[in-house]
Design an enzyme around this catalytic site. Structure first.
Site, PDB file in Angstrom:
ATOM      1  N   CYS A  41     -30.271  34.205  -8.311  1.00 49.27           N
ATOM      2  CA  CYS A  41     -29.180  35.170  -8.149  1.00 49.27           C
ATOM      3  C   CYS A  41     -28.563  35.025  -6.755  1.00 49.27           C
ATOM      4  CB  CYS A  41     -29.691  36.587  -8.360  1.00 49.27           C
ATOM      5  SG  CYS A  41     -30.855  37.142  -7.084  1.00 49.27           S
ATOM      6  N   CYS A  85     -30.909  35.907  -3.931  1.00 55.38           N
ATOM      7  CA  CYS A  85     -31.942  34.885  -3.741  1.00 55.38           C
ATOM      8  C   CYS A  85     -31.378  33.709  -2.947  1.00 55.38           C
ATOM      9  CB  CYS A  85     -32.470  34.404  -5.084  1.00 55.38           C
ATOM     10  SG  CYS A  85     -33.191  35.712  -6.090  1.00 55.38           S
TER      11      CYS A  85
END
Length: 78
Positions: A11, A14
């Site tokens: 994501c 991340c």
């Protein structure tokens, strides 16, 4: 050598954490192995409940949030 693991499914948060870790390591000139762990089974096996998560030398130091570069530098120099 310091082993740093960024756990997350890919994501945006991340990816931002991984970039922050790379910047902190570069700024400190630290010999470190930075690993991105995106495998869901490996993430669950590590005991992480919320991603992104940051491990330094096998110890969880952040979970469910994105520490900034300065905080990561501080964690690496403790």
């Amino acid at each position: 050598m310091t082993k740093i693991e960024v756990l997350g499914t890919g994501c945006a948060k991340c990816k931002r954490l991984f970039a922050n870790v790379e910047q902190a390591v570069k700024d400190l000139g630290l010999p470190a192995k930075v690993v991105k762990v995106e495998d869901l089974d490996a993430i669950v096996e590590s005991g992480v409940m919320m991603t992104p998560a940051l491990f330094i030398n096998g110890e969880i130091v952040a979970e469910g949030r994105v520490p900034d570069v300065n905080e990561i530098k501080s964690l690496l120099t403790e």
